[in-house]
Scaffold this active site. Sequence first.
Site, PDB file in Angstrom:
ATOM      1  N   ASP A  91      -2.964  -7.157 -26.657  1.00 33.13           N
ATOM      2  CA  ASP A  91      -3.486  -7.942 -26.233  1.00 33.13           C
ATOM      3  C   ASP A  91      -4.856  -7.064 -26.147  1.00 33.13           C
ATOM      4  O   ASP A  91      -4.344  -5.498 -25.173  1.00 33.13           O
ATOM      5  CB  ASP A  91      -4.075  -8.779 -24.731  1.00 33.13           C
ATOM      6  CG  ASP A  91      -4.841  -9.608 -24.811  1.00 33.13           C
ATOM      7  OD1 ASP A  91      -5.868  -9.212 -24.940  1.00 33.13           O
ATOM      8  OD2 ASP A  91      -4.584 -10.723 -23.492  1.00 33.13           O
ATOM      9  N   PHE A  95      -8.190 -10.648 -21.617  1.00 34.88           N
ATOM     10  CA  PHE A  95      -8.089 -11.992 -20.620  1.00 34.88           C
ATOM     11  C   PHE A  95      -8.410 -11.495 -19.273  1.00 34.88           C
ATOM     12  O   PHE A  95      -8.424 -12.330 -18.627  1.00 34.88           O
ATOM     13  CB  PHE A  95      -6.641 -12.610 -21.348  1.00 34.88           C
ATOM     14  CG  PHE A  95      -5.972 -13.204 -20.721  1.00 34.88           C
ATOM     15  CD1 PHE A  95      -6.918 -14.702 -20.564  1.00 34.88           C
ATOM     16  CD2 PHE A  95      -4.953 -13.468 -19.269  1.00 34.88           C
ATOM     17  CE1 PHE A  95      -6.285 -15.677 -19.830  1.00 34.88           C
ATOM     18  CE2 PHE A  95      -4.852 -14.168 -19.114  1.00 34.88           C
ATOM     19  CZ  PHE A  95      -5.413 -15.688 -19.138  1.00 34.88           C
ATOM     20  N   GLN A 191     -14.834 -16.310 -30.536  1.00 33.99           N
ATOM     21  CA  GLN A 191     -15.264 -16.971 -28.993  1.00 33.99           C
ATOM     22  C   GLN A 191     -16.062 -18.277 -29.318  1.00 33.99           C
ATOM     23  O   GLN A 191     -16.744 -18.206 -29.988  1.00 33.99           O
ATOM     24  CB  GLN A 191     -15.680 -16.306 -27.897  1.00 33.99           C
ATOM     25  CG  GLN A 191     -14.567 -14.823 -27.583  1.00 33.99           C
ATOM     26  CD  GLN A 191     -13.410 -15.468 -26.759  1.00 33.99           C
ATOM     27  OE1 GLN A 191     -13.514 -16.873 -25.934  1.00 33.99           O
ATOM     28  NE2 GLN A 191     -12.605 -15.087 -26.235  1.00 33.99           N
ATOM     29  N   GLY A 220     -10.338 -17.751 -26.005  1.00 28.82           N
ATOM     30  CA  GLY A 220     -10.277 -18.953 -25.377  1.00 28.82           C
ATOM     31  C   GLY A 220     -10.610 -20.519 -24.558  1.00 28.82           C
ATOM     32  O   GLY A 220     -11.069 -21.288 -24.578  1.00 28.82           O
ATOM     33  N   ASP A 268       1.002 -16.905 -28.700  1.00 25.48           N
ATOM     34  CA  ASP A 268       2.168 -16.010 -27.265  1.00 25.48           C
ATOM     35  C   ASP A 268       1.563 -16.719 -26.355  1.00 25.48           C
ATOM     36  O   ASP A 268      -0.008 -17.481 -26.293  1.00 25.48           O
ATOM     37  CB  ASP A 268       1.174 -14.615 -27.528  1.00 25.48           C
ATOM     38  CG  ASP A 268      -0.497 -14.623 -27.169  1.00 25.48           C
ATOM     39  OD1 ASP A 268      -0.032 -14.654 -26.001  1.00 25.48           O
ATOM     40  OD2 ASP A 268      -1.410 -15.409 -27.620  1.00 25.48           O
ATOM     41  N   CYS A 306      22.504 -26.004 -29.491  1.00 22.52           N
ATOM     42  CA  CYS A 306      21.520 -24.552 -29.240  1.00 22.52           C
ATOM     43  C   CYS A 306      21.945 -23.740 -29.750  1.00 22.52           C
ATOM     44  O   CYS A 306      23.419 -23.403 -28.836  1.00 22.52           O
ATOM     45  CB  CYS A 306      21.013 -24.891 -27.826  1.00 22.52           C
ATOM     46  SG  CYS A 306      19.963 -23.411 -27.688  1.00 22.52           S
ATOM     47  N   CYS A 308      21.688 -20.757 -28.761  1.00 24.29           N
ATOM     48  CA  CYS A 308      21.737 -19.464 -28.239  1.00 24.29           C
ATOM     49  C   CYS A 308      22.485 -18.989 -27.202  1.00 24.29           C
ATOM     50  O   CYS A 308      23.710 -19.781 -27.204  1.00 24.29           O
ATOM     51  CB  CYS A 308      20.322 -19.760 -27.081  1.00 24.29           C
ATOM     52  SG  CYS A 308      20.971 -20.849 -25.571  1.00 24.29           S
ATOM     53  N   CYS A 311      23.902 -20.898 -23.652  1.00 24.87           N
ATOM     54  CA  CYS A 311      24.749 -23.014 -24.465  1.00 24.87           C
ATOM     55  C   CYS A 311      25.386 -22.118 -25.365  1.00 24.87           C
ATOM     56  O   CYS A 311      26.703 -23.105 -25.122  1.00 24.87           O
ATOM     57  CB  CYS A 311      23.370 -23.354 -25.663  1.00 24.87           C
ATOM     58  SG  CYS A 311      21.930 -23.929 -24.638  1.00 24.87           S
ATOM     59  N   HIS A 337      17.425 -18.691 -23.467  1.00 27.36           N
ATOM     60  CA  HIS A 337      17.794 -19.962 -24.137  1.00 27.36           C
ATOM     61  C   HIS A 337      16.636 -19.964 -24.458  1.00 27.36           C
ATOM     62  O   HIS A 337      15.658 -20.904 -25.612  1.00 27.36           O
ATOM     63  CB  HIS A 337      18.103 -20.873 -22.379  1.00 27.36           C
ATOM     64  CG  HIS A 337      18.057 -22.368 -23.312  1.00 27.36           C
ATOM     65  ND1 HIS A 337      18.897 -23.037 -24.936  1.00 27.36           N
ATOM     66  CD2 HIS A 337      16.897 -23.437 -23.249  1.00 27.36           C
ATOM     67  CE1 HIS A 337      18.221 -24.020 -24.943  1.00 27.36           C
ATOM     68  NE2 HIS A 337      16.405 -24.680 -23.992  1.00 27.36           N
TER      69      HIS A 337
END
Length: 412
Positions: A91, A95, A191, A220, A268, A306, A308, A311, A337
């Site tokens: 970024d 922001f 924007q 935005g 993101d 799941c 992961c 789990c 997770h």
Amino acid sequence: MQFEVIAKCHTTRARVCRMKLAHGVTMLPTFMPVATQAAIKGLTPQQVESLGITLILNNTYHLNLRPGIKVLDEAGGAHKFQGWNRNLLTDSGGFQLVSLSKFTNITEDGALFASPFNGEPTMLTPEESISIQHSIGADIIMQLDDVVSSLTVGPRVGEAMHRSVRWLDRCIEQHEKSGRKDKQNLFAIVQGGLDPALRDLCLDAMIERKDKVTGYAIGGLSGGEEKGCDIKQCADRLPSDREARYSMGVGFAEDLLVCVALGVDMADCVFPTRTARFGVALTFKGPLNLKLGKHIKSMEPIDKNCPCPTCTSGMSRAVLHHIVTVETAGAHALTIHNLVFQAQVMGGARDAILEGRFPEYLRSFFFDYFGDTGYPQWCVNALRSVGVDLMQDVDVPLVQGSGVKWEYSDAA
């Protein structure tokens, strides 16, 4: 960047793309976890990579303050500094014009920040933002834009939009003379707030510069507003052949899938990792607040389906209830997770697009996630605009507003 569209949905504007950057291939659509300070809180880079994640986000403003450009240059860039071997996006710092607005004074030259750590002034210009991102060495770098809150109205919105275009030209010039165009890919940011006319003006200007950027972000719109019309307006007009489309600050599962349906490739947000630290696990039935007493004796995993490590290792809801927000291990387990959940949502979308069943995937997801509480009206409207009617053959109420689902009490 090598960018290839692999498949398109036969109904919506969703697509599967292959994006090859200097640090490998990332399949799109994808969700990018946020490693603001060169770390995803609680996880090592090796743990993150082991989850199948190939693209994360660092923040230019914060890495400029700490550890600073000198350290990053000596380390050989942020990849080596943080031990991350896959793709990286930065970024630009735009922001922070909103999130740290009380510390910021914006002029045509750039943004003058007072450091939140020691109060020292720091001037972030478009040229400086690009130079910092060159030192970071991110595979995708963002223009510095003039960001205002989505709640802002009046002349300030137009001022910020026009300034963002002027700042893009300065970012392009700085990037082109750096000799790094073959290694780092510059994205423009659209924007214009919630004003369609301003968004169109910005789109006109950004598209004029399509040969000087390698992708576009939609900025935005990360404040929880109903964003369907604004995302569609941008995705409909942005080039579709060789540029990725990135919706900034989007992280709720329903938002991700609506954005994908409208033609967005990347997103993101801090949401999945931050909400993990508050004791909330994300599931296909909705968020699970493990701080609630109803989990105190539950020996079930968060989600038996799941894949992961949290789990599959047998960690129960009971032990997570016991340690969450108290022991760091609880936050780590939920972070793992939640990142896998986000990856499953987007991976499921990719598979469904490739197999020609993306509309069915959307209907199934929304019914499982919202069927007991009601569909967010804005999601229904947005998906209807691309040919998918969530209300087809179901009896589910509509909910006005964002429709965000949450567990506040044991009765929920």
